[in-house]
Design a protein around this motif. Structure first.
Motif, PDB file in Angstrom:
ATOM      1  N   LEU A 165       0.836  -1.225  -0.096  1.00 29.09           N
ATOM      2  CA  LEU A 165       0.069  -0.144   0.128  1.00 29.09           C
ATOM      3  C   LEU A 165       0.936   1.275   0.095  1.00 29.09           C
ATOM      4  O   LEU A 165       0.566   2.185  -0.667  1.00 29.09           O
ATOM      5  CB  LEU A 165      -0.724  -0.129   1.187  1.00 29.09           C
ATOM      6  CG  LEU A 165      -2.292  -1.190   1.215  1.00 29.09           C
ATOM      7  CD1 LEU A 165      -2.775  -1.252   2.618  1.00 29.09           C
ATOM      8  CD2 LEU A 165      -3.017  -0.533   0.337  1.00 29.09           C
ATOM      9  N   ILE A 166       2.162   1.235   0.857  1.00 32.42           N
ATOM     10  CA  ILE A 166       2.750   2.522   0.819  1.00 32.42           C
ATOM     11  C   ILE A 166       3.508   2.628  -0.478  1.00 32.42           C
ATOM     12  O   ILE A 166       3.696   3.678  -1.023  1.00 32.42           O
ATOM     13  CB  ILE A 166       4.016   2.166   1.813  1.00 32.42           C
ATOM     14  CG1 ILE A 166       3.402   2.146   3.408  1.00 32.42           C
ATOM     15  CG2 ILE A 166       5.020   3.450   1.695  1.00 32.42           C
ATOM     16  CD1 ILE A 166       2.529   3.469   3.766  1.00 32.42           C
ATOM     17  N   LEU A 167       3.699   1.495  -1.156  1.00 30.87           N
ATOM     18  CA  LEU A 167       4.292   1.699  -2.707  1.00 30.87           C
ATOM     19  C   LEU A 167       3.189   2.132  -3.543  1.00 30.87           C
ATOM     20  O   LEU A 167       3.554   3.164  -4.287  1.00 30.87           O
ATOM     21  CB  LEU A 167       4.498   0.285  -2.985  1.00 30.87           C
ATOM     22  CG  LEU A 167       5.251   0.000  -4.371  1.00 30.87           C
ATOM     23  CD1 LEU A 167       6.500   0.905  -4.801  1.00 30.87           C
ATOM     24  CD2 LEU A 167       5.470  -1.249  -5.094  1.00 30.87           C
ATOM     25  N   GLY A 168       2.068   1.815  -3.358  1.00 28.58           N
ATOM     26  CA  GLY A 168       1.054   2.664  -4.188  1.00 28.58           C
ATOM     27  C   GLY A 168       0.806   4.062  -4.013  1.00 28.58           C
ATOM     28  O   GLY A 168       0.764   4.928  -4.789  1.00 28.58           O
ATOM     29  N   GLY A 169       1.049   4.516  -2.811  1.00 28.72           N
ATOM     30  CA  GLY A 169       1.004   5.894  -2.442  1.00 28.72           C
ATOM     31  C   GLY A 169       2.158   6.598  -2.844  1.00 28.72           C
ATOM     32  O   GLY A 169       1.874   7.697  -3.514  1.00 28.72           O
TER      33      GLY A 169
END
Length: 435
Positions: A28-32
């Motif tokens: 999820l952090i990578l998506g952000g």
């Protein structure tokens, strides 16, 4: 014993669950992080529309920039190469089994739209979780430390209402609750993405069809290589075995025959090594080498190599009567190359069977004739069987290979007893290429 066994199992389950939560959180952090370029571009547009106000200075404008970035994300998600990158991330970080995800770029529009939906969902949700992960933990830490650091209650942070009574000691509970909420939010959204990944990144009907066609092509190549090895090496081994056996029996009485047998063995093995190198070249370099058969030379054909094959077979002690009629083509060299090559292998396999299982003379007839307005190559081989077909130990792989070779050209093969003799008959059409 049972409680002792249950405890390690639950411990492993907790470790697996915590590991998946951490990896999905990283996903999820990578998506952000991937959303930031879109957000900055949308921020410029929103700031210009809002009279030059910086979108980061206004919460409503920040959400407007976030909303404006989503269509840009969806548009870039239509590119075919987005899917392999998303699949790799979902497989490594979301714990989705690889067989439930598609391989390769998205080729159809249905696959592109599904990938675009995943790409938008991943980056959009990832940005929200990233924002929560950055904003909430500092606030939770302040709430936990509030009862113990009186100076924090004096800061203009909106915590003044914790100054009286037992209310300061409620703040740590709220802080721990916020941290737990962040963890639950990350775990829930990660589980949602893991559940949606096979739906949005899974193979479409076109992907399954392409995979099936690729698998069929691979099986066809492996089957062709297996036939080449069986026919070339199998025939050579049969011939060498018979020649060596005959030479051993007359070693003392007929040295001249032994020399001829050894010379025939040398010639057979040399030619077989060349054919084996050609087949191994196909294995090393792929199917593209098939046209030239590798560095070892072209594949043998009826036009160029049939006489040598018959001479080597006769050197094994078998009597062969060959009748050849090129028919309408007038010359064996005018045969289509693939028909000449497959015809040579069919004759080779028939002679191998005669060497291993037959006795008595072999009658070989090869002719080209016109039937129904189309030219056909007909190969008929007849010999006396020394063993019944049921007692053979080779499993019939050679005859299956002959049938497969004929089927590739749209031909047919008949093999079995015929008037007390064993007959192999193959018919290959000459009007078209391989099917």
């Amino acid at each position: 014993m049972r409680p002792g066994r249950e405890r390690p199992r639950w411990g492993r389950l907790r470790r697996v669950a915590s590991s998946r939560v951490r990896l999905s959180w990283v996903h999820l952090i990578l998506g952000g992080a991937l959303l930031m370029p879109y957000f900055l571009l949308a921020q410029v547009a929103v700031g210009a529309y809002g009279g030059g106000v910086n979108a980061l200075d206004s919460l409503p404008l920040s959400f407007a920039a976030y909303a404006a970035a989503l269509p840009l994300i969806a548009a870039t998600g239509l590119f075919g190469l987005v899917r392999p990158m998303s699949v790799a991330a979902a497989r490594a970080l979301c714990g989705v089994p690889g067989d439930r995800l598609a391989e390769g770029p998205a080729r159809t529009w249905a696959a592109r739209w599904r990938t675009s939906a995943w790409w938008t969902l991943h980056l959009g949700v990832g940005a929200l979780v990233s924002g929560i992960s950055l904003a909430v933990p500092p606030m939770a830490v302040v709430l936990i430390a509030l009862p113990f650091v009186s100076a924090l209650r004096e800061l203009p942070l909106g915590f003044g209402w914790f100054n009286t009574g037992a209310e300061p000691y409620v703040a740590p509970v709220l802080g721990i609750g916020l941290l737990a909420g962040v963890v639950l939010c990350a775990a829930g959204t990660g589980a949602l993405l893991a559940r949606l990944a096979p739906v949005l990144l899974g193979p479409t009907a076109a992907d399954r069809l392409a995979a099936a066609e690729e698998r069929a092509a691979d099986l066809a190549v492996w089957g062709r290589l297996a036939r080449e090895l069986h026919d070339a090496v199998g025939h050579a081994l049969s011939a060498v075995t018979l020649q060596a056996s005959a030479a051993r029996r007359v070693l003392d009485s007929d040295p001249g025959f032994v020399r001829e047998a050894l010379a025939a063995i040398e010639d057979t093995t040399r030619r077989t090594v060349g054919e084996l190198d050609a087949v191994l070249g196909l294995l090393r370099e792929g199917e593209g080498v098939a046209a030239g058969a590798g560095a070892a030379g072209p594949a043998p054909t009826l036009a160029a190599d049939l006489d040598g094959l018959l001479d080597r077979s006769r050197a094994c002690g078998i009597l062969i009567t060959a009748r050849q009629d090129p028919g309408p083509v007038g010359d064996w060299g005018r045969l289509p190359a693939i028909a000449s090559r497959e015809g040579y292998r069919i004759v080779q396999e028939g002679l191998s069977n005669a060497l291993r299982h037959g006795e008595g003379p072999v009658d070989l007839r090869i002719l080209v004739r016109v039937r129904g307005g189309h030219e056909e190559l007909e190969i008929t081989m007849t010999n006396d069987p020394a063993t019944a077909p049921e007692s053979r130990t080779t499993g019939g792989r050679g005859l299956r290979g002959v049938a497969e070779r004929a089927a590739l050209l749209g031909g047919r093969v008949e093999a079995g007893p015929q008037e007390g003799r064993w007959q192999l008959r193959a018919v290959l059409p000459l009007g078209g290429g391989p099917r």
